[in-house]
Design a protein around this motif. Structure first.
Motif, PDB file in Angstrom:
ATOM      1  N   LEU A  54       0.869  -1.218   0.285  1.00 14.94           N
ATOM      2  CA  LEU A  54      -0.067   0.113   0.020  1.00 14.94           C
ATOM      3  C   LEU A  54       0.896   1.242   0.128  1.00 14.94           C
ATOM      4  O   LEU A  54       0.785   2.192  -0.859  1.00 14.94           O
TER       5      LEU A  54
ATOM      6  N   ARG B 208      -5.546   1.298  -4.719  1.00 15.03           N
ATOM      7  CA  ARG B 208      -5.099   1.751  -3.696  1.00 15.03           C
ATOM      8  C   ARG B 208      -6.324   1.821  -2.378  1.00 15.03           C
ATOM      9  O   ARG B 208      -6.007   1.608  -1.570  1.00 15.03           O
TER      10      ARG B 208
ATOM     11  N   GLU C 271      -6.438  -0.247   0.789  1.00 15.41           N
ATOM     12  CA  GLU C 271      -6.755   0.582   2.272  1.00 15.41           C
ATOM     13  C   GLU C 271      -7.783   0.042   3.079  1.00 15.41           C
ATOM     14  O   GLU C 271      -7.869  -0.414   3.983  1.00 15.41           O
TER      15      GLU C 271
END
Length: 285
Positions: free
Chosen positions: A60, A122, A126
């Motif tokens: 990440l 992303r 997350e």
């Protein structure tokens, strides 16, 4: 990290370097022993602490810096550089995530994952990381599958923080011949031309050392436990130094390695319509 993995870090790095990956292979070292092995091999080493969450934290961070990421478990032996194969497939469908799978069924395996550095990937990663932090009792691979809607479940669908249309565009890496796994469980294995293998996942983790997995491995002549495979492929500096200094294919260097690889080979092609992964019951039900 730990005594079951740290001794193999150096040869993992050397094999990657032999395939031209030395400048892009980053090793996340979760204890001092792994860090020392990494530094001794002149690898790109990042210090961390033991946690399954770290399988997703470092990818990440790299994604947030605009870098595409390919995660490899340490028990993956690279036969070839995966880069051209992954990029070819990624471009063929504009995929944002590619992941390894099982031979006989469409189950995800998070031992090999390609993440494209785009906003949707992303955000998805997350949300997955936060959810796993808040639900520490759940299996990480089941969570990946559930967040991709690939079959396994960790919660009611409406309780997940990511809607189906918000997941990355994804596909399986070829689990038949290119991105394959040891037949330590009944749905794993490979078939086809061994020269086409890109990565061989040895399933060396604790989750594949259940009593059922041991019984299956014993019935099929695959041995019990997984240290022998790691030793065979990552502990041959004395007898097969070229395994870590050249791009030579292991089954062409050694009959012993060929036999070990063949023990995971299916005599038939992958099913044309593999079954969907079992809809496992969430741990909190």
């Amino acid at each position: 990290y730990g005594p079951r993995f740290a001794p193999y870090v150096g040869r993992f790095i050397e094999r990657g370097r032999a395939l031209g990956l030395g400048d892009v292979l980053v090793v996340f070292c979760l204890d001092v022993a792994a860090l020392e092995e990494c530094r001794a091999a002149s690898g790109i080493c990042i210090r961390g602490t033991p946690s399954i969450l770290n399988k997703f934290t470092l990818p990440l961070i790299l994604l947030q810096h605009g870098l595409d990421v390919m995660w490899l478990d340490l028990d993956v032996f690279l036969f070839q550089s995966p880069t051209p194969h992954v990029l070819k497939q990624q471009r063929s469908g504009d995929y944002e995530l590619l992941i390894s799978g099982a031979f006989a069924v469409d189950c995800v395996c998070s031992g090999v994952v390609f993440f494209r550095a785009v906003p949707r990937t992303r955000k998805w990663l997350e949300e997955l990381l936060v959810w796993m932090y808040e639900h520490p009792y759940e299996h990480d691979q089941k969570a990946v599958s559930a967040f991709l809607r690939a079959g396994e479940r960790v919660a009611f669908d409406e309780a997940l923080p990511v809607r189906p249309e918000e997941a990355p565009r994804w596909a399986f890496l070829d689990p038949e011949t290119q991105f394959v796994s040891a037949r330590h469980v009944d749905v794993a294995g490979w078939t086809g031309d061994p020269d086409d293998i890109v990565a061989f996942h040895m399933l060396h983790g604790d989750s594949d050392e259940t009593e059922t997995s041991r019984q299956f491995a014993a019935r099929n002549g695959l041995g019990v436990g997984y240290t022998p495979l790691m030793d065979l492929f990552f502990n041959r500096s004395d007898s097969l130094p070229e395994l870590y200094s050249t791009a030579a294919l292991p089954h062409r260097l050694s009959e012993e390695l060929k036999e070990a690889l063949w023990r995971s080979r299916w005599p038939t092609p992958r099913p044309l319509s593999p079954g969907r992964c079992n809809e496992t019951v969430p741990m909190n039900w």
